[in-house]
Design an enzyme around this catalytic site. Structure first.
Site, PDB file in Angstrom:
ATOM      1  N   LYS A 190      41.178 141.395  14.229  1.00  0.00           N
ATOM      2  CA  LYS A 190      41.143 139.981  14.618  1.00  0.00           C
ATOM      3  C   LYS A 190      39.744 139.416  14.416  1.00  0.00           C
ATOM      4  O   LYS A 190      39.571 138.299  13.958  1.00  0.00           O
ATOM      5  CB  LYS A 190      41.594 139.827  16.083  1.00  0.00           C
ATOM      6  CG  LYS A 190      43.080 140.116  16.271  1.00  0.00           C
ATOM      7  CD  LYS A 190      43.461 140.224  17.743  1.00  0.00           C
ATOM      8  CE  LYS A 190      44.918 140.651  17.895  1.00  0.00           C
ATOM      9  NZ  LYS A 190      45.295 140.911  19.290  1.00  0.00           N
ATOM     10  N   GLN A 201      42.869 141.230  25.375  1.00  0.00           N
ATOM     11  CA  GLN A 201      43.589 142.258  24.614  1.00  0.00           C
ATOM     12  C   GLN A 201      44.337 143.182  25.582  1.00  0.00           C
ATOM     13  O   GLN A 201      43.761 143.757  26.489  1.00  0.00           O
ATOM     14  CB  GLN A 201      42.592 143.066  23.754  1.00  0.00           C
ATOM     15  CG  GLN A 201      43.249 144.104  22.874  1.00  0.00           C
ATOM     16  CD  GLN A 201      44.153 143.512  21.790  1.00  0.00           C
ATOM     17  OE1 GLN A 201      43.792 142.546  21.131  1.00  0.00           O
ATOM     18  NE2 GLN A 201      45.341 144.081  21.622  1.00  0.00           N
ATOM     19  N   ASP A 242      46.944 133.238  22.923  1.00  0.00           N
ATOM     20  CA  ASP A 242      48.041 134.204  22.799  1.00  0.00           C
ATOM     21  C   ASP A 242      49.364 133.586  23.253  1.00  0.00           C
ATOM     22  O   ASP A 242      50.411 134.208  23.118  1.00  0.00           O
ATOM     23  CB  ASP A 242      47.745 135.436  23.668  1.00  0.00           C
ATOM     24  CG  ASP A 242      47.523 136.678  22.824  1.00  0.00           C
ATOM     25  OD1 ASP A 242      47.754 136.602  21.605  1.00  0.00           O
ATOM     26  OD2 ASP A 242      47.112 137.708  23.388  1.00  0.00           O
TER      27      ASP A 242
END
Ligand code: NAD
Length: 288
Positions: free
Chosen positions: A54, A98, A121
């Site tokens: 990412k 994460q 997200d």
């Protein structure tokens, strides 16, 4: 029939190019570069690889990514304090926590602490709720990426029966909501579903997000179906999906490979979501 492979890598590259271009135009209006804060706790190895992928993708398109690498023994209070600081910081457009977190930390309270306008997200209940209510805000990356792939191959959602296997907050649930929003008729299966085979056999669009290698035998795939395999399972030195790819490929009309199908699209959608959050926060639209 041999299915056509859906090339998620190529499509992700196109999206990256578009994000890079739009960031250029955003900056030409006098704005700073979009900025993404990535929080990672501990040293869960696959997470390290995902975060690095990412970070590199952000670099390629012109997003400033800052990694907050916290030790394994980070307390709930410390993590909450960091998220609140990032929420308040006007120099931060997106926050990515994460997952998974170390087992002793419950994920939900931290996801709910993230400002929904920075939740790139799409995991915050506000953003999931907006998707359910048909007024989407920031959308979960994997399911949004899959809708892009399905749209690209010309999937006629209105007349199709979509079956989603897996009902997690991260993938299965938002996937079902996206397919419903697109106009498909949707069945959701999960670990308590009886006779999974009968559901899978009736799928025009089959999306599998379980995390069990080859859970779905190829023989279950309806002739001509579109198969989207979200699963990433490590087997010795290679990655395999949740669908028996070789046999399914002989029956489906379209199928995603693992790797190179859904995965790259998830990263591309993170970039797109970060730009979307940035533009929304700057209060202006990028000139298209
Ligand atoms: P999860 O463990 O949170 O959820 C798994 C889901 O599968 C649950 O809803 C469970 O009820 C269901 N399930 C379990 N066993 C089942 C069975 N026998 N029959 C039917 N349903 C069953 O997992 P997740 O976070 O949703 O991830 C699923 C998979 O997708 C994993 O392999 C993960 O690595 C992968 N993933 C890939 C991407 C990507 O970008 N390609 C992104 C996220 C997750």
């Amino acid at each position: 029939m041999t299915a056509t492979l859906i090339d998620g890598k190529a499509m992700a590259q196109e999206i990256e190019a578009s994000v890079r271009d739009r960031i250029g135009r955003h900056r030409a209006l006098g704005h700073r570069a979009p900025s993404l804060a990535v929080i990672r706790i501990g040293d869960h190895a696959p997470s390290g690889i995902y975060v690095e992928n990412k970070r590199r993708a952000c670099q390629r398109v012109g997003i400033d990514a800052t990694l907050h690498a916290l030790p394994e023994d980070t307390t709930a209070a410390e993590l909450t304090a960091l998220i609140r600081d990032l929420n308040r910081d006007d120099g931060v457009d997106g926050i990515l926590l994460q997952l998974p977190l170390p087992a002793r930390l419950q994920e939900t309270p931290f996801i709910e602490t993230i400002d929904p306008s920075k939740d790139v997200d799409g995991a915050h209940p506000m953003n999931l709720g907006r998707l359910a209510a048909r007024t989407p805000g920031l959308r979960p990356c994997t399911s949004r990426g899959i809708i892009h792939l399905l749209t690209r191959i010309g999937e006629p959602f209105y007349s199709r029966h979509a079956v989603v296997v897996g009902a997690s907050n991260l993938v299965g649930r938002p996937m079902a909501l996206e397919l419903l929003l697109a106009g498909a008729t949707v069945t959701i299966c999960h670990r308590f579903t009886r006779d999974l085979e009968s559901h899978v056999r009736r799928a025009d669009i089959l999306v599998v997000a379980v995390g069990q290698p080859r859970l779905i035998p190829g023989d279950w795939v309806a002739p001509g179906a579109t198969v989207i395999d979200v699963g990433i399972n490590r087997e010795k030195d290679r990655l395999v999906g949740d669908v028996d790819f070789e046999r399914a490929r002989e029956r489906a009309s379209f199928i995603t490979p693992v790797p190179g199908g859904v995965g790259p699209m998830t990263v591309a959608m993170l970039l797109d979501n970060t730009l979307e959050a940035t533009v929304a926060r700057s209060g202006r639209q990028v000139a298209y």
